[in-house]
Write an enzyme that holds these catalytic residues in place. Structure first.
Site, short mmCIF file in Angstrom:
data_model
loop_
_atom_site.label_atom_id
_atom_site.label_comp_id
_atom_site.label_asym_id
_atom_site.label_seq_id
_atom_site.Cartn_x
_atom_site.Cartn_y
_atom_site.Cartn_z
CB SER A 318 -16.54 -21.48 16.08
OG SER A 318 -17.85 -21.40 16.52
CE LYS A 323 -18.33 -30.80 13.71
NZ LYS A 323 -18.71 -29.92 12.58
CG ASP A 341 -15.05 -18.94 11.25
OD1 ASP A 341 -15.36 -20.14 11.29
OD2 ASP A 341 -14.76 -18.35 10.17
CB CYS A 466 -17.66 -32.77 6.61
SG CYS A 466 -17.33 -31.20 5.83
C1 SAM Z 1 -15.72 -26.79 8.56
S1 SAM Z 1 -16.14 -25.17 8.90
C2 SAM Z 1 -16.43 -25.23 10.61
C3 SAM Z 1 -17.78 -25.78 10.98
C4 SAM Z 1 -18.08 -25.64 12.45
N1 SAM Z 1 -17.08 -26.30 13.27
C5 SAM Z 1 -19.43 -26.16 12.82
O1 SAM Z 1 -19.56 -27.29 13.30
O2 SAM Z 1 -20.42 -25.45 12.64
C6 SAM Z 1 -14.59 -24.37 8.81
C7 SAM Z 1 -14.61 -22.91 9.24
O3 SAM Z 1 -13.24 -22.49 9.32
C8 SAM Z 1 -13.21 -21.11 9.06
N2 SAM Z 1 -11.80 -20.74 8.78
C9 SAM Z 1 -11.12 -20.82 7.61
N3 SAM Z 1 -9.85 -20.38 7.77
C10 SAM Z 1 -9.74 -20.00 9.07
C11 SAM Z 1 -8.69 -19.45 9.85
N4 SAM Z 1 -7.48 -19.22 9.34
N5 SAM Z 1 -8.94 -19.19 11.14
C12 SAM Z 1 -10.16 -19.42 11.70
N6 SAM Z 1 -11.19 -19.93 11.00
C13 SAM Z 1 -10.98 -20.23 9.71
C14 SAM Z 1 -14.17 -20.96 7.92
O4 SAM Z 1 -14.62 -19.61 7.86
C15 SAM Z 1 -15.27 -21.94 8.29
O5 SAM Z 1 -16.32 -21.28 8.94
#
Ligand code: SAM
Length: 544
Positions: A318, A323, A341, A466
């Site tokens: 998140s 989103k 997250d 992205c």
């Molecule tokens: C692409 S970003 C998400 C952006 C978000 N959906 C938004 O629109 O603002 C990916 C996120 O996944 C998190 N992440 C990475 N590994 C993860 C895991 N195993 N479980 C949960 N979150 C994770 C990262 O910390 C990061 O904040």
């Protein structure tokens, strides 16, 4: 004024153009490393082997690489504001924005977006009239400053002028240097806050007009981390690689910049001839509860998930929460949304962000979404029960939840970490290798494995990234269809108008059939007609 300065072509001819500043150090000793470039001349963005993969993906499009490389260092030419429907309506926000911006930035068109009912778009009026091509922005425009600017040149600057001239710094104004993240934000229209400034000329005063540069981090051989610049450096001692971004007015003095931990440092000029790139308004402190700046393809995701009142929804990745907040806005808090997250720190920030928007239906959790399916099949609980029965962490107030029972959610938004090749502008040469980029794909598959189990039969999942990289997009879709026969790829459910004009089908040659290609949406910065970030969205339904 020193005589030589009178002869300097830069004295009275300040230029925001492709050739400014172009003086190169004359001696090769202490200052040989300094390199000042214009955005036009800068080669940044993506590593060559990544560009080569993208070229091959788009082999039939001859001008693709050139357009891609230009787009990677420039922002999208429109500012996109998504309205938080929990706090306001689009009509009200439109009026407020028009009132606020018309007095400060007269040259803007502010209008409702024709495809998205909760979106307002803002763009430089001239651009709309002159051309539809976002890449013909004023990167190469060449203008002279107003004569009153010339009259107020900071004379103290010239005591050190021979050295400045040797280094190639401008002779018309004192200058500041910000970090590359701040530089990217400036290109997107932001002003400069104190934390973003790395170095500045000595003696800069509040109210003074300054030339603004951004540091372009140079990595050492072998892709090692770039050398750190100590904040507070005197600009004459800077020997890095930087790019000119435009002119701004100091909101505080040099000493205040480096002694304060937050606050506005420089208001960027809103005069189109005094900035590089398109004119985009600074909105970081405008209507903060009512609007959110978001990229258009990102806005597509929550629309595709189509949240309805009463839905139980999981956002697996998140933070920072754009989103998730959109989902809450679309259902006006009438759903149960679980935002997860792995990063506790990011989730605490996201929780505060959700609170500020009034998005009370979101439960923020810090957990690992690649292991969040409960293995205790004898004790199946609803999402509401799991949350209600969980203890609260006394330090940060987040609920202590680690997993959910299988088939718990009506809808899942999966926006996992990716190579982020589509984020623009980038004032750095990304040091990712193809191997590193492709590693994301195996991580993304771990989230998918959990999502498929957590989704109720008949439930909907969106998958988004992205990036333009096929191994994280089309090939993940293909993997889902092969590995999880319970998952069907379905259309994004867009209106006919959107279908026809927003984004492109998926790429051929990476495992998707013609029919499947048409069901997903792909966005590429090299696609000048669309002028978006790089993005990919697919939607699935779990069989009943
Ligand atoms: C692409 S970003 C998400 C952006 C978000 N959906 C938004 O629109 O603002 C990916 C996120 O996944 C998190 N992440 C990475 N590994 C993860 C895991 N195993 N479980 C949960 N979150 C994770 C990262 O910390 C990061 O904040």
């Amino acid at each position: 004024m020193p005589n030589d300065l009178k002869d300097s072509p830069e004295t009275n001819d300040f230029k925001v153009n492709s050739s400014f500043p172009q003086k190169r150090p004359r001696d090769g000793r202490d200052n040989a490393a300094l390199r000042i470039q214009s955005l036009n001349d800068l080669t940044v963005g993506l590593a060559p082997e990544i560009v080569e993969r993208l070229r091959l993906q788009n082999a039939t499009d001859k001008g693709y690489v050139e357009r891609l490389m230009t787009a990677m260092k420039t922002p999208v030419a429109k500012t996109i504001c998504r309205v938080n429907l929990i706090q306001s309506t689009r009509g009200e926000v439109l009026k407020e924005l028009q009132k606020i911006l018309s007095s400060s930035v007269p040259n803007l068109e502010i209008r409702e977006h024709s495809l998205f009912p909760d979106v307002i778009e803002i763009e430089e009026a001239q651009l709309t009239m002159k051309t539809n091509s976002p890449h013909s922005s004023n990167l190469s425009s060449c203008t002279k400053p107003r004569s009153d600017d010339d009259a107020s040149l900071p004379t103290s600057l010239f005591s050190s002028w021979p050295m400045r001239q040797e280094k190639g710094w401008p002779m018309t104004h004192r200058a500041i240097l910000c970090d590359r993240f701040c530089g990217e934000a400036v290109l997107r229209g932001s002003d400069i806050f104190v934390r973003g400034i790395l170095a500045a000329d000595s003696g800069i005063k509040a109210g003074e007009k300054v030339a603004v540069y951004a540091d372009i981090p140079r990595t050492c051989d072998g892709g090692a981390a770039p050398k750190k610049i100590a904040r507070g450096l005197i600009l004459d001692n800077y020997n890095g690689n930087c790019v000119f971004l435009g002119m701004g007015t100091m909101a505080c003095s040099r000493s205040e910049v480096f002694s304060q931990s937050n606050g506005l440092a420089v208001s960027m000029s809103l005069h189109p001839t005094e900035r590089v790139g398109p004119l985009l308004p600074p909105l970081s402190n405008v209507l903060i509860k009512k609007i959110m700046l978001q990229n258009l393809p990102s806005i597509l995701v929550a629309n595709a998930l189509n949240p309805q009142p009463g839905d139980v929804i999981l956002d697996m990745c998140s933070a920072p929460g754009g989103k998730t907040a959109h989902l809450a806005s679309l259902v006006k808090n009438q759903a149960l949304i679980v935002a997860c997250d792995r990063s506790r720190k990011k989730m605490i920030e996201a929780r505060n962000f959700f609170k500020s928007l009034g998005a009370s239906c979101i439960t923020p959790l810090a957990l690992d979404s690649t292991r969040c399916v409960s293995i205790d099949r004898s004790n199946v609980k609803s999402v509401k029960e799991v949350i209600e029965q969980a203890k609260t962490n006394p330090d940060d107030g987040l609920k202590n939840v680690k997993s959910f029972s299988p088939e718990s959610f009506d809808k899942i938004l999966l926006d996992p970490p990716c190579s982020a090749l589509g984020l623009r502008p980038k004032l750095v040469v990304a040091q990712q290798s193809l191997r590193e980029v492709d590693k994301h794909a195996s991580y993304q598959r771990k989230f998918v494995a959990q999502a498929v189990q957590l989704l109720k039969p008949g439930g909907i999942m969106t998958y988004s990234t992205c990036t333009m990289n096929n191994s994280e997009n089309e090939m993940v879709v293909k993997h889902i269809l092969i590995e999880y026969p319970s998952m069907d790829l379905i259309s994004l459910g867009l209106t006919e108008e959107m279908e026809a004009s927003f984004g492109r089908p998926g790429l051929g040659g990476f495992g998707l059939t013609e029919e499947q290609r048409l069901l997903v949406r792909r966005f590429d910065p090299g696609d000048a007609e669309q002028d978006t970030m790089g993005f990919f969205v697919a939607r699935f339904r779990k069989k009943l």
